[in-house]
Write a protein that holds these residues in place. Sequence first.
Motif, PDB file in Angstrom:
ATOM      1  N   ARG A 236       0.843  -1.195   0.000  1.00 55.21           N
ATOM      2  CA  ARG A 236       0.000   0.000   0.000  1.00 55.21           C
ATOM      3  C   ARG A 236       0.877   1.242   0.000  1.00 55.21           C
ATOM      4  N   THR A 237       0.391   2.287  -0.661  1.00 55.22           N
ATOM      5  CA  THR A 237       1.052   3.581  -0.552  1.00 55.22           C
ATOM      6  C   THR A 237       0.692   4.141   0.820  1.00 55.22           C
ATOM      7  N   THR A 238       1.693   4.324   1.659  1.00 54.37           N
ATOM      8  CA  THR A 238       1.436   4.687   3.049  1.00 54.37           C
ATOM      9  C   THR A 238       2.093   6.016   3.392  1.00 54.37           C
ATOM     10  N   PHE A 239       1.317   6.860   4.071  1.00 55.19           N
ATOM     11  CA  PHE A 239       1.842   8.092   4.657  1.00 55.19           C
ATOM     12  C   PHE A 239       1.707   7.953   6.166  1.00 55.19           C
ATOM     13  N   VAL A 240       2.787   8.148   6.883  1.00 57.65           N
ATOM     14  CA  VAL A 240       2.726   8.019   8.334  1.00 57.65           C
ATOM     15  C   VAL A 240       3.411   9.211   8.996  1.00 57.65           C
ATOM     16  N   VAL A 241       2.673   9.889   9.877  1.00 61.12           N
ATOM     17  CA  VAL A 241       3.289  10.901  10.728  1.00 61.12           C
ATOM     18  C   VAL A 241       4.027  10.131  11.799  1.00 61.12           C
ATOM     19  N   ALA A 242       5.344  10.295  11.846  1.00 68.65           N
ATOM     20  CA  ALA A 242       6.143   9.429  12.719  1.00 68.65           C
ATOM     21  C   ALA A 242       7.263  10.202  13.396  1.00 68.65           C
ATOM     22  N   HIS A 243       7.559   9.759  14.626  1.00 68.23           N
ATOM     23  CA  HIS A 243       8.717  10.290  15.337  1.00 68.23           C
ATOM     24  C   HIS A 243       9.586   9.155  15.862  1.00 68.23           C
ATOM     25  N   ARG A 244       9.283   7.929  15.457  1.00 68.59           N
ATOM     26  CA  ARG A 244      10.082   6.786  15.876  1.00 68.59           C
ATOM     27  C   ARG A 244      11.128   6.503  14.805  1.00 68.59           C
ATOM     28  N   LEU A 245      12.381   6.378  15.249  1.00 70.29           N
ATOM     29  CA  LEU A 245      13.468   6.147  14.305  1.00 70.29           C
ATOM     30  C   LEU A 245      13.286   4.827  13.556  1.00 70.29           C
ATOM     31  N   SER A 246      12.669   3.837  14.208  1.00 68.13           N
ATOM     32  CA  SER A 246      12.455   2.553  13.538  1.00 68.13           C
ATOM     33  C   SER A 246      11.570   2.722  12.311  1.00 68.13           C
ATOM     34  N   ARG A 249      13.559   5.051   9.615  1.00 70.31           N
ATOM     35  CA  ARG A 249      14.597   4.305   8.893  1.00 70.31           C
ATOM     36  C   ARG A 249      13.995   3.454   7.784  1.00 70.31           C
ATOM     37  N   ARG A 250      12.801   2.933   8.016  1.00 72.53           N
ATOM     38  CA  ARG A 250      12.176   2.044   7.041  1.00 72.53           C
ATOM     39  C   ARG A 250      11.579   2.794   5.861  1.00 72.53           C
ATOM     40  N   ALA A 251      11.303   4.073   6.019  1.00 71.72           N
ATOM     41  CA  ALA A 251      10.581   4.841   5.000  1.00 71.72           C
ATOM     42  C   ALA A 251      11.396   4.965   3.709  1.00 71.72           C
ATOM     43  N   ASP A 252      10.672   4.916   2.583  1.00 74.11           N
ATOM     44  CA  ASP A 252      11.323   5.145   1.291  1.00 74.11           C
ATOM     45  C   ASP A 252      11.738   6.604   1.161  1.00 74.11           C
ATOM     46  N   GLN A 253      10.922   7.491   1.738  1.00 75.73           N
ATOM     47  CA  GLN A 253      11.294   8.906   1.769  1.00 75.73           C
ATOM     48  C   GLN A 253      10.702   9.542   3.017  1.00 75.73           C
ATOM     49  N   GLU A 263      11.190  21.256   4.163  1.00 75.13           N
ATOM     50  CA  GLU A 263      12.558  21.693   4.441  1.00 75.13           C
ATOM     51  C   GLU A 263      13.576  20.732   3.853  1.00 75.13           C
ATOM     52  N   GLN A 264      13.262  19.428   3.980  1.00 72.76           N
ATOM     53  CA  GLN A 264      14.144  18.395   3.448  1.00 72.76           C
ATOM     54  C   GLN A 264      13.294  17.224   2.977  1.00 72.76           C
ATOM     55  N   ILE A 265      13.835  16.467   2.019  1.00 73.49           N
ATOM     56  CA  ILE A 265      13.172  15.246   1.559  1.00 73.49           C
ATOM     57  C   ILE A 265      14.246  14.249   1.155  1.00 73.49           C
ATOM     58  N   GLY A 266      14.063  13.011   1.569  1.00 72.46           N
ATOM     59  CA  GLY A 266      15.041  11.975   1.250  1.00 72.46           C
ATOM     60  C   GLY A 266      14.900  10.808   2.198  1.00 72.46           C
ATOM     61  N   SER A 267      15.734   9.791   2.031  1.00 74.49           N
ATOM     62  CA  SER A 267      15.715   8.645   2.933  1.00 74.49           C
ATOM     63  C   SER A 267      16.432   9.006   4.229  1.00 74.49           C
ATOM     64  N   HIS A 268      16.334   8.134   5.222  1.00 72.21           N
ATOM     65  CA  HIS A 268      16.988   8.352   6.510  1.00 72.21           C
ATOM     66  C   HIS A 268      18.484   8.578   6.325  1.00 72.21           C
ATOM     67  N   GLN A 269      19.125   7.701   5.570  1.00 70.09           N
ATOM     68  CA  GLN A 269      20.574   7.822   5.375  1.00 70.09           C
ATOM     69  C   GLN A 269      20.937   9.085   4.605  1.00 70.09           C
ATOM     70  N   GLU A 270      20.149   9.419   3.580  1.00 68.12           N
ATOM     71  CA  GLU A 270      20.428  10.623   2.788  1.00 68.12           C
ATOM     72  C   GLU A 270      20.318  11.878   3.642  1.00 68.12           C
ATOM     73  N   LEU A 271      19.313  11.926   4.500  1.00 69.36           N
ATOM     74  CA  LEU A 271      19.112  13.118   5.309  1.00 69.36           C
ATOM     75  C   LEU A 271      20.156  13.227   6.417  1.00 69.36           C
ATOM     76  N   LEU A 272      20.600  12.090   6.943  1.00 73.85           N
ATOM     77  CA  LEU A 272      21.679  12.141   7.938  1.00 73.85           C
ATOM     78  C   LEU A 272      22.963  12.700   7.323  1.00 73.85           C
TER      79      LEU A 272
END
Length: 302
Positions: A236-246, A249-253, A263-272
């Motif tokens: 499913r195409t999922t949008f989740v308001v989240a503050h948990r790193l787990s 980290r799993r999010a595609d973007q 302000e920013q858009i990207g994967s967890h690793q890209e944004l770090l």
Amino acid sequence: SAQINQIAQISNTMQQCLTGARRVFEVLDTPVEVTSRQGAHAVISARGDIRFEDVSFHYQKGVDVLNGLSFQAQAGSLTAILGATGSGKSALLSLIPRFFDPTAGRILLDGCDLRDLELSSLRRQVGIVFQESFLFSTSIAENIAFGNPGASQEQIERAARMARAHDFILDMPEGYETQLFEAGGNLSGGQRQRLAIARALLLEPAVLLLDDPTSAIDPLTEAEILDAMENAMKDRTTFVVAHRLSTLRRADQILVLNHGKIEQIGSHQELLKSGGLYRRAVESQLPGEDVVEPYAMEVSRE
């Protein structure tokens, strides 16, 4: 004396009922602002590709809640939304099922402007789980089928299995026919949220919106909610308001919202790697913690 007190109580109750009824009719008489356009076509089976094109939105003219949002969520992907309180996270989610329409720009589902789609069929493609979902004092089955009263027992049980709720329901005194107390008072917080997820999945929507569903859950029951979410998000195409790193980290973007803008858009690793708001929010947490608190986003722009 007792009779006079009873009359006074009855009079007071009647006044409260009249006030409540007046407010109910005010709500019922409020004009519907979002409707289907003439000639709008029905959505039969959506893939779930969502695109925002320069979308802005305000509740009050001159005060933008969202400003110039442009991004794409491909079918089957997970988009996490992170931002401080008031940054526009819930407003962004509310535009997808057309609870409101953008004041500028457009939103596309599988290449079609949402305003060109028949409203009820669009909303059948979108499942929603809020921070706290209300349960009624009816049976578990009726609560799951709230949005589709004609659902079969097979559909109800399939949704419950996807939400990891089937097993605990069978352990209830009367299974799916167990009567719930008002607001699900005879269930744990984790059980209530799993029923809410089952309700959202009943029509097997192409798009799933999760508005921080673990925020009101204690740590002991959080794992079962995250497991239910993980299963519900598959394909499913999922949008989740989240503050948990787990989850982040799993999010595609990840969309990092700040004062209604991306302000920013990207994967967890890209944004770090790129630094900025996201990295500062993550680094502000104590070692070993798995939560990026909303207040950590309330920092000045670089």
